[in-house]
Design an enzyme around this catalytic site. Structure first.
Site, PDB file in Angstrom:
ATOM      1  NE  ARG A  67      -3.896   2.059   2.345  1.00  0.00           N
ATOM      2  CZ  ARG A  67      -4.000   2.899   3.369  1.00  0.00           C
ATOM      3  NH1 ARG A  67      -3.266   2.727   4.465  1.00  0.00           N
ATOM      4  NH2 ARG A  67      -4.858   3.900   3.327  1.00  0.00           N
ATOM      5  CG  HIS A  71      -1.190   5.584  -0.470  1.00  0.00           C
ATOM      6  ND1 HIS A  71      -2.037   6.451   0.183  1.00  0.00           N
ATOM      7  CD2 HIS A  71      -1.916   4.456  -0.712  1.00  0.00           C
ATOM      8  CE1 HIS A  71      -3.225   5.875   0.337  1.00  0.00           C
ATOM      9  NE2 HIS A  71      -3.169   4.665  -0.185  1.00  0.00           N
ATOM     10  CG  HIS A 194      -7.723  -4.100  -2.067  1.00  0.00           C
ATOM     11  ND1 HIS A 194      -8.756  -3.338  -2.562  1.00  0.00           N
ATOM     12  CD2 HIS A 194      -6.768  -3.228  -1.647  1.00  0.00           C
ATOM     13  CE1 HIS A 194      -8.438  -2.053  -2.462  1.00  0.00           C
ATOM     14  NE2 HIS A 194      -7.241  -1.966  -1.911  1.00  0.00           N
TER      15      HIS A 194
END
Length: 329
Positions: A67, A71, A194
Site C-alpha cells: 500500500r 501511495h 487487496h
C-alpha cells in the site's frame, strides 16, 4: 508455497516504458535490471532480508509495504516523496494517516548506508520492498529495474487528487489510472493487491447507515448479507478508529487470487472493489482471474512493473537521500 519467477526482458521493459500515453516518464528508460550490480551488489538481498525479518514478527507488514508503494507512485511518481516527514508533506495528509511500513524502509536504508553509503535510493528500496513483500506471502517472484532517484519535495495538497477513494465509481477510477498511463486491465489487476492487507472501519462505512441508537444497517445491497453482518460485528458504530478489518476475509495473509473469488461472492470490502464485478466492462476479467491464479500472477507482474516506473526520476534528477525521512541538506 512455491513461487513463480516472472522475468522481464529489457525489450519488454522498453515496450512498457513507451506504452504510457498520459503520464510519460522519459527518465524511466534509464532504469536497469541489476542497476546496483557493481556499486552495491548486496542491495536487493539486504532489502529482501529486512522485509522477510520484519514480516516474520508482524504479518501485516507485506500489506502495508504494498500500500505504501501505491501511495507513493500514484502521487508525483515513484520517488519516495511519501516517506518525507514534516508539515504539509504527503505523509501528513489525512489520506495517508493510516499508512504503515515506514520503519521497514528506514531499517533497510540504515543497513545500506553502512555497506554502500550514498548509493541506493529510498525510491528503489520502497519498490523492491513491495515486490519482496508479495513474494514472501506466496505471490510471484519478480525482477524489476532499479535506478530510481529520490524526490526532494513532498506536498500534501496533491495527495487527494491522486489517490483512489474507496467509494469511487468505475469511471472515476479509470480516469485516475489513465492519467498515470495505466489501463483498465491494470486497474483490475492492481486492485488484486487487496488480497492482503487491512483497512480501518471508516474506509467502508459508506456501505452502512447508523440509526439513532448507533445500530448499523447495510444500505449497499451489492454486499453479501452474511458478510455485512460479520463487518457490523467487527465495526460497531462506536468503534475506535484504530480497529481494522482484513481486506480478504478468506486468505488474508496469502497473496493469491482469492480476492477475485470474493468479488464474485459479493464480498469485496470496498465499493471500489465491488464495482469491478458489477460493471460489465470488467466482470469477465474478474471471472477469468478468479479461475486462473497463474494468469493473475503473470498479469500482476506486468501491471506491477508499470506501477513502479510511473514518473520516476533518474540520472541527474532528484537525489540519493541519506535518510528516507529527510531530504538532503
Amino acid at each position: 508455497m512455491e513461487t513463480k519467477l516472472l522475468v522481464f526482458s529489457p525489450k519488454l521493459l522498453i515496450l512498457l516504458l513507451f506504452s504510457f500515453a498520459a503520464f510519460p516518464s522519459p527518465s524511466s528508460s534509464r532504469l536497469a535490471f541489476n542497476f546496483y550490480g557493481a556499486s552495491c551488489p548486496s542491495a536487493e538481498f539486504i532489502v529482501k532480508n529486512t522485509v522477510r525479518s520484519a514480516s516474520s514478527f508482524d504479518p501485516t507488514i507485506p500489506g502495508k509495504l504494498l500500500r505504501l508503494l501505491f501511495h507513493d507512485c500514484m502521487v508525483e511518481g515513484c520517488d519516495a516523496s511519501v516517506l518525507l516527514q514534516g508539515n504539509d508533506t504527503e505523509r501528513s495528509d489525512p489520506a495517508n494517516a493510516s499508512l504503515g511500513g515506514f520503519s521497514v524502509i528506514n531499517s533497510a536504508k540504515r543497513v545500506l548506508e553502512i555497506f554502500c553509503p550514498g548509493t541506493v535510493s529510498c525510491a528503489d528500496i520502497l519498490a523492491l520492498a513491495a515486490r519482496d513483500a508479495v513474494e514472501i506471502v506466496g505471490g510471484p517472484m519478480l525482477q524489476i529495474p532499479t535506478g530510481r532517484r529520490d524526490g526532494r519535495a513532498s506536498v500534501a495538497s496533491v495527495v487527494r487528487f491522486n489517490i483512489i477513494d474507496t467509494s469511487f465509481s468505475m469511471d472515476e477510477m479509470m480516469k485516475l489510472f489513465s492519467s498515470k498511463g495505466l489501463s483498465l486491465d491494470d486497474l483490475v489487476i492492481l486492485s488484486g493487491a487487496h488480497t492482503i492487507g487491512s483497512a480501518h472501519c471508516s474506509a467502508f462505512s459508506d456501505r452502512f447507515q447508523a440509526d439513532s441508537k448507533g445500530t448499523l444497517t447495510r444500505i449497499d445491497t451489492s454486499l453479501d448479507k452474511a458478510y455485512a453482518n460479520e463487518l457490523r460485528k467487527k465495526c460497531p458504530s462506536s468503534v475506535s478508529s484504530s480497529v481494522t478489518v482484513n481486506n480478504d476475509p478468506e486468505t488474508s495473509f496469502l497473496f493469491d487470487n482469492q480476492y477475485y473469488r470474493n468479488l464474485m461472492a459479493h464480498k469485496g470490502l470496498f465499493q471500489s472493489d465491488s464495482v469491478l464485478f458489477s460493471d460489465k466492462r470488467t466482470k469477465k476479467m474478474v471471472e477469468d482471474l478468479a479461475n486462473d491464479q497463474n494468469s493473475f500472477f503473470e498479469r500482476w507482474g506486468q501491471s506491477f512493473l508499470k506501477l513502479t516506473i510511473i514518473g520516476v526520476k533518474s540520472g541527474d534528477e532528484g537525489e540519493i537521500r541519506q535518510s528516507c525521512e529527510v531530504a538532503n541538506g
